[in-house]
Every structure is written in structure tokens, then in C-alpha cells.
Write an enzyme that holds these catalytic residues in place. Structure first.
Site, short mmCIF file in Angstrom:
data_model
loop_
_atom_site.label_atom_id
_atom_site.label_comp_id
_atom_site.label_asym_id
_atom_site.label_seq_id
_atom_site.Cartn_x
_atom_site.Cartn_y
_atom_site.Cartn_z
N CYS A 27 9.37 8.56 6.66
CA CYS A 27 8.85 9.85 6.20
C CYS A 27 8.17 10.69 7.28
O CYS A 27 8.63 11.80 7.57
CB CYS A 27 7.91 9.63 5.02
SG CYS A 27 8.79 9.09 3.55
N ARG A 33 12.69 1.73 9.75
CA ARG A 33 13.13 3.07 10.14
C ARG A 33 12.04 3.71 11.01
O ARG A 33 10.89 3.76 10.62
CB ARG A 33 13.42 3.91 8.89
CG ARG A 33 14.66 3.44 8.15
CD ARG A 33 14.96 4.27 6.93
NE ARG A 33 14.10 3.91 5.82
CZ ARG A 33 14.23 4.43 4.59
NH1 ARG A 33 15.17 5.32 4.33
NH2 ARG A 33 13.42 4.06 3.60
N GLY A 58 5.38 5.71 12.26
CA GLY A 58 6.83 5.53 12.14
C GLY A 58 7.21 5.62 10.67
O GLY A 58 6.52 6.28 9.89
N LYS A 61 10.40 12.16 10.20
CA LYS A 61 11.42 13.11 9.73
C LYS A 61 10.79 14.34 9.09
O LYS A 61 11.28 15.46 9.27
CB LYS A 61 12.38 12.36 8.80
CG LYS A 61 12.47 12.82 7.38
CD LYS A 61 13.50 12.04 6.62
CE LYS A 61 13.02 11.68 5.24
NZ LYS A 61 12.48 12.74 4.42
N GLU A 121 7.45 13.22 -4.25
CA GLU A 121 6.88 11.88 -4.46
C GLU A 121 5.93 11.55 -3.31
O GLU A 121 6.26 11.76 -2.16
CB GLU A 121 8.03 10.86 -4.53
CG GLU A 121 7.57 9.44 -4.74
CD GLU A 121 6.60 9.33 -5.91
OE1 GLU A 121 6.94 9.74 -7.03
OE2 GLU A 121 5.47 8.84 -5.69
N PHE A 165 -7.01 7.11 7.44
CA PHE A 165 -6.07 7.54 8.49
C PHE A 165 -6.75 7.89 9.80
O PHE A 165 -6.36 8.83 10.48
CB PHE A 165 -5.23 8.73 7.98
CG PHE A 165 -3.98 8.25 7.30
CD1 PHE A 165 -4.05 7.68 6.05
CD2 PHE A 165 -2.75 8.34 7.93
CE1 PHE A 165 -2.92 7.20 5.43
CE2 PHE A 165 -1.60 7.86 7.32
CZ PHE A 165 -1.69 7.30 6.06
N LEU A 220 4.37 8.36 -3.07
CA LEU A 220 4.09 6.92 -2.98
C LEU A 220 4.13 6.43 -1.54
O LEU A 220 4.78 7.02 -0.68
CB LEU A 220 5.08 6.13 -3.84
CG LEU A 220 6.58 6.15 -3.49
CD1 LEU A 220 6.93 5.28 -2.31
CD2 LEU A 220 7.39 5.71 -4.69
P1 NAD Z 1 16.62 5.34 0.69
O1 NAD Z 1 17.52 5.56 1.83
O2 NAD Z 1 15.86 4.05 0.56
O3 NAD Z 1 17.43 5.51 -0.69
C1 NAD Z 1 18.33 6.52 -0.94
C2 NAD Z 1 19.43 5.97 -1.83
O4 NAD Z 1 20.26 7.05 -2.27
C3 NAD Z 1 20.36 4.99 -1.14
O5 NAD Z 1 20.40 3.78 -1.89
C4 NAD Z 1 21.72 5.68 -1.15
O6 NAD Z 1 22.80 4.79 -1.29
C5 NAD Z 1 21.59 6.58 -2.35
N1 NAD Z 1 22.49 7.73 -2.36
C6 NAD Z 1 22.78 8.61 -1.37
N2 NAD Z 1 23.67 9.53 -1.77
C7 NAD Z 1 23.95 9.25 -3.07
C8 NAD Z 1 24.79 9.82 -4.05
N3 NAD Z 1 25.55 10.89 -3.77
N4 NAD Z 1 24.84 9.27 -5.27
C9 NAD Z 1 24.10 8.19 -5.56
N5 NAD Z 1 23.27 7.59 -4.68
C10 NAD Z 1 23.20 8.11 -3.45
O7 NAD Z 1 15.61 6.57 0.67
P2 NAD Z 1 14.10 6.61 0.13
O8 NAD Z 1 13.17 6.03 1.14
O9 NAD Z 1 14.07 6.13 -1.26
O10 NAD Z 1 13.85 8.19 0.17
C11 NAD Z 1 14.48 9.07 -0.75
C12 NAD Z 1 13.80 10.43 -0.65
O11 NAD Z 1 12.42 10.31 -1.04
C13 NAD Z 1 13.78 11.03 0.75
O12 NAD Z 1 13.88 12.42 0.66
C14 NAD Z 1 12.40 10.65 1.26
O13 NAD Z 1 11.92 11.53 2.25
C15 NAD Z 1 11.58 10.77 0.01
N6 NAD Z 1 10.36 9.94 0.00
C16 NAD Z 1 10.37 8.68 0.51
C17 NAD Z 1 9.22 7.91 0.47
C18 NAD Z 1 9.20 6.51 1.04
O14 NAD Z 1 8.11 5.97 1.20
N7 NAD Z 1 10.32 5.90 1.33
C19 NAD Z 1 8.05 8.42 -0.11
C20 NAD Z 1 8.08 9.70 -0.65
C21 NAD Z 1 9.25 10.46 -0.59
#
Ligand code: NAD
Length: 432
Positions: A261, A328, A258, A264, A149, A250, A151
Site C-alpha cells: 500500500c 510486496r 514497504g 504504491k 478500506e 508511527f 485495514l
Molecule cells: P490482492 O492482490 O491480495 O488481491 C486482489 C485479488 O483480486 C487477487 O486475488 C486477484 O486474483 C483478484 N482479481 C483481479 N482481477 C480480478 C477480476 N477481474 N475478477 C476477479 N478477481 C480478480 O490485493 P489486496 O491487497 O487485497 O488489495 C486490493 C485493493 O485494496 C488494492 O487497491 C489495495 O490498494 C487496497 N487495500 C489493500 C490493503 C492491504 O493491506 N492489502 C489495505 C487497504 C486497501
């Protein structure tokens, strides 16, 4: 189509709501019962522009539901997205316990052919591990797809509805066909759906984030050289950006990257490259430049004001970027800790992240109800996040409120000549 999304955070909730908006029946699953209860009441646990309305509309149409029961959601669906967190583990690698835990539970819940789509950001080889984990639990047929993803928080809905591209790593035609069908409505304007192998798809996401982080650290170093040599980074940036090979995105210097993403993902990429005996030298530098940059504003304040003992410092902006409440890895965190360690009193304001900040700093800092209240009796103002509402403030009112009208602008949001003419001392990043 019938879809389940496991993990209802920034990515899972946006993906679920946007997929429902295009007519799919979506079950969003999260293991956090409080989060699910909030969502079932029609409330959104995070701040993301437009998301609440989208969720409300699709809930009302019964296309979007929420549950903690993974097995029920998985059984009712043909395509299951994994969108759980992949935080940094102790050695810097991506911690896959949530992803693999979900894979195991999905394997146990299988009741027919499913496509399991990994949307979390995961190192190369994870699709194979997910496949193995599921296969250990079931005899039902399934496919594993990598669909990273891209976004951006703050513009997540638009990014998901109108992506620059959709990357799909698929190893069989059946899964690739279903994914193409699912994403067709999102790519009507001509954005490409890029089909590739899973390993390449997994690497795409890291390479993109590493490139963006590199641009940020590079430009921060250019700004620091400007500071040292009396050049103006705004002029330099404009000239550099006008080169079509480089482009304008950018290239803004600041207080370091920060968020959940870039830090990490840079760490994880360094780590998985190292496990393949590859030393990704540029990324090591990108990371260490960023760590140093996060404290640069603090160094500027200290060298300008001297000791910060008993000084009151106003901080505008806490979230790692505007239009989100996410703190974060926000640069504001080490900066404020540095101010507190130096003996300063900190009074902070952020339009959305105050609640999150209270969870981090408790009563060690004061929380102002608005931007002006943060300035009362302040010896300096630090601008850390470039929220729009900070861009055109009432400078006369600000000067009256501050004990010492000094602004340290970590985001270069003001014109130096104008602000000095308004009676402020003004230091920014890489501008004389
Ligand atoms: P987040 O921490 O906001 O959400 C993760 C959710 O997963 C939490 O609500 C948690 O309770 C839930 N969860 C964890 N273990 C679970 C399980 N076993 N069953 C059900 N639910 C469970 O994380 P996020 O920011 O949405 O990121 C998710 C992934 O997407 C990461 O790998 C991140 O790197 C990637 N990502 C994030 C973004 C961003 O902008 N935040 C953009 C692209 C990709």
C-alpha cells in the site's frame, strides 16, 4: 443482505469473511481458479491471523461461498464490492485495468438494481469512470459507492470488525442508506460512519497513507541525524511523542516502509496530483527518503565489516512487517539483493514469509528452518522485521553459533547496553 465481493485477496477475503460473520450471505469471487479451489477446500492462500477460523466457521454456516463466476455472484447479490488490485502502472499511477474490467463485467451481468462499492484504493475520479463503464453495458439502475478500506495486514480482522471510522462516498440516498445499514453492526461501539462525496472518499485513503508514510520517512531522517550527531532517537521519539498534538504512533525509525500500500499509494498520489498540475513536494521527498533508507542497513554493514565477499550474513525477517507473509515492496528485498551483489552469502529466516521469499530469490539465498539455524557461522546478523519471536532470544546460544557476534538491528528491538554486555557488537538505527 446478499453480497458479492470481487477479488479474494487480503482485502476482499477479509471483508467477505467479516461481512458473513455479521450474518450476511456473501459470495467471494476471484478470477484465479487455483485460489478459489483452495478457498473452497477451507484453506487460506495467505497468512492473516484469525482469518482461517473465520472463513471455516462461515463456510460451515453456508454464509460464505467462493466462485470464479462473476456473473452468477453478481446476479445473486444486491451489494457488490470491488476489491481487486490496483498496482502501480508504468508511469507511477494506479493501474485501473482490473477495476474497470470488473465494472464492465458487472454491467453485462446486471439483472436489477445493484450498489457497486469500490473498496480498492483508487484515484479521485474512479467512481465516475466505474459508473460510465457500467452504464455503457446496461439499462438497469445502479449506484456507485466509494468505500476505501483502512485495514492493516496482520490485524485485518480486528480493523474490519472494529474500524476507527467507515468512509462512504455516495451520490444518492438509496445507496447511502443501504451502506449505513450494512455497516451498522461494525460501528456499534461509536465509530463514525462518514458520508461524503465520492471524490473526497477516494482521496481520504491516499491522504491517510501519505500521512503515515510521511511520519515514517520523517522519523527515519531524525534517526539518521541522531546517528550523525551522537543523539539517541529513542529519547527524542519519546519526548516528541508525548506532545498530544503529535502522539506516539508511527514514530519508530526503521529500514523504510514497504508493503502493497504505502509505496504504491504514495506514487499514485504524486501522479494524480501531477496530472492536475500540482507538484506534491513533500511526498516526493517522502518517497526518495524511503528509497535511501531501505539501503541504510547495508551501508552500515559495509562500513563496519568492509568487503562482504565470502562473508555469511544472517537475515532475520523478510515480510514487510510482522504478522504477515506479504513481501510486496518489502525492504528485505533490495537489502538482500545488495548483500548478494556485494558477494555475501545470505542465510535468511522468517516465521511466515519463507515460501514467498523462495519465489523471489530461488536458490540465490539459503533458507534456515529457524532463527538460530540462520546464525551458524554468520559474520553478522541483520534484523529486518520485528517479529515478536526475535525480541527475547537466547543471546548465549546466538553468540556461540555466530562466527562474528555482530548485530545490525534495523528495528531497534534490543537495549544497546544489555546486548553489548552480552558480548555483541551492536549497531541500530539512530542510537549511539
Ligand atoms: P490482492 O492482490 O491480495 O488481491 C486482489 C485479488 O483480486 C487477487 O486475488 C486477484 O486474483 C483478484 N482479481 C483481479 N482481477 C480480478 C477480476 N477481474 N475478477 C476477479 N478477481 C480478480 O490485493 P489486496 O491487497 O487485497 O488489495 C486490493 C485493493 O485494496 C488494492 O487497491 C489495495 O490498494 C487496497 N487495500 C489493500 C490493503 C492491504 O493491506 N492489502 C489495505 C487497504 C486497501
Amino acid at each position: 443482505m446478499k453480497i458479492a465481493v470481487v477479488g479474494s485477496g487480503y482485502v476482499g477475503l477479509v471483508a467477505g469473511a467479516c461481512l458473513a460473520e455479521n450474518g450476511n450471505e456473501v459470495i467471494c469471487i476471484d478470477k484465479d481458479p487455483a485460489k478459489v479451489r483452495t478457498l473452497q477446500r477451507g484453506k487460506i492462500p495467505i497468512y492473516e491471523p484469525g482469518l482461517e477460523e473465520l472463513v471455516r466457521r462461515n463456510r460451515a454456516e453456508k454464509r460464505l461461498t467462493f466462485t470464479t463466476e462473476l456473473a452468477r455472484g453478481a446476479r445473486a447479490s444486491q451489494i457488490i464490492f470491488i476489491a481487486v488490485g490496483t498496482p502501480t502502472g508504468e508511469d507511477g499511477s494506479a493501474d485501473l485495468q482490473h477495476v474497470l474490467g470488473v465494472a464492465r463485467d458487472l454491467g453485462r451481468a446486471m439483472n436489477g438494481y445493484k450498489v457497486v462499492v469500490n473498496k480498492s484504493t483508487v484515484p479521485v475520479g474512479t467512481a465516475a469512470r466505474v459508473r460510465k463503464t457500467i452504464a455503457a453495458e446496461t439499462k438497469h439502475p445502479f449506484s456507485v459507492v466509494s468505500n476505501p478500506e483502512f485495514l492493516k495486514q496482520g490485524a485485518a480482522i480486528d480493523d474490519f470488525m472494529k474500524p476507527d471510522r467507515v468512509v462512504i462516498g455516495a451520490e444518492d440516498e438509496r445507496a447511502a442508506g443501504l451502506m449505513r445499514e450494512l455497516y451498522a453492526p461494525f460501528t456499534r461501539t461509536g465509530a463514525p460512519i462518514m458520508l461524503m462525496d465520492c471524490a473526497s472518499a477516494e482521496l481520504c485513503k491516499y491522504a491517510a497513507n501519505a500521512m503515515l508514510a510521511t511520519r515514517i520517512s520523517f522519523m527515519n531522517e531524525v534517526a539518521n541525524v541522531c546517528d550523525a550527531m551522537g543523539a539517541d532517537v529513542d529519547q527524542v521519539r519519546r519526548a516528541v511523542a508525548s506532545d498530544k498534538r503529535i502522539g506516539p504512533s508511527f514514530l519508530f525509525p526503521g529500514v523504510g516502509y514497504g508493503g502493497s500500500c504505502f509505496p504504491k499509494d504514495v506514487k499514485a498520489m504524486l501522479r494524480f496530483a501531477a496530472t492536475a498540475d500540482y507538484d506534491f513536494q513533500i511526498l516526493r521527498a517522502v518517497e526518495s527518503v524511503n528509497e535511501r533508507q531501505k539501503l541504510r542497513l547495508l551501508t552500515k554493514v559495509q562500513s563496519h565489516l568492509g568487503s562482504l565477499k565470502k562473508k555469511t550474513i544472517a537475515v532475520w525477517g523478510l515480510a514487510f512487517k510482522p504478522r504477515t507473509d506479504d513481501m510486496r515492496e518489502a525492504p528485505a528485498v533490495p537489502l538482500i539483493k545488495g548483500l548478494l551483489d556485494a558477494g555475501a552469502t545470505v542465510r535468511a529466516y522468517d516465521p511466515e514469509a519463507m515460501k514467498v521469499a523462495k519465489g523471489i530469490f530461488g536458490n540465490r539465498i539459503a533458507y534456515a528452518p529457524n532463527s538460530y539455524a540462520a546464525l551458524e557461522g554468520a559474520d553478522a546478523l541483520l534484523i529486518v522485521t520485528e517479529w515478536n519471536e526475535f525480541r527475547e532470544p537466547d543471546f548465549i546460544r546466538m553468540r556461540k553459533l555466530m562466527k562474528n557476534p555482530a548485530i545490525f538491528d534495523g528495528r531497534n528491538i534490543y537495549n544497546p547496553q544489555q546486548i553489548r554486555a552480552s558480548g555483541f557488537e551492536y549497531l541500530s538505527m539512530g542510537r549511539p
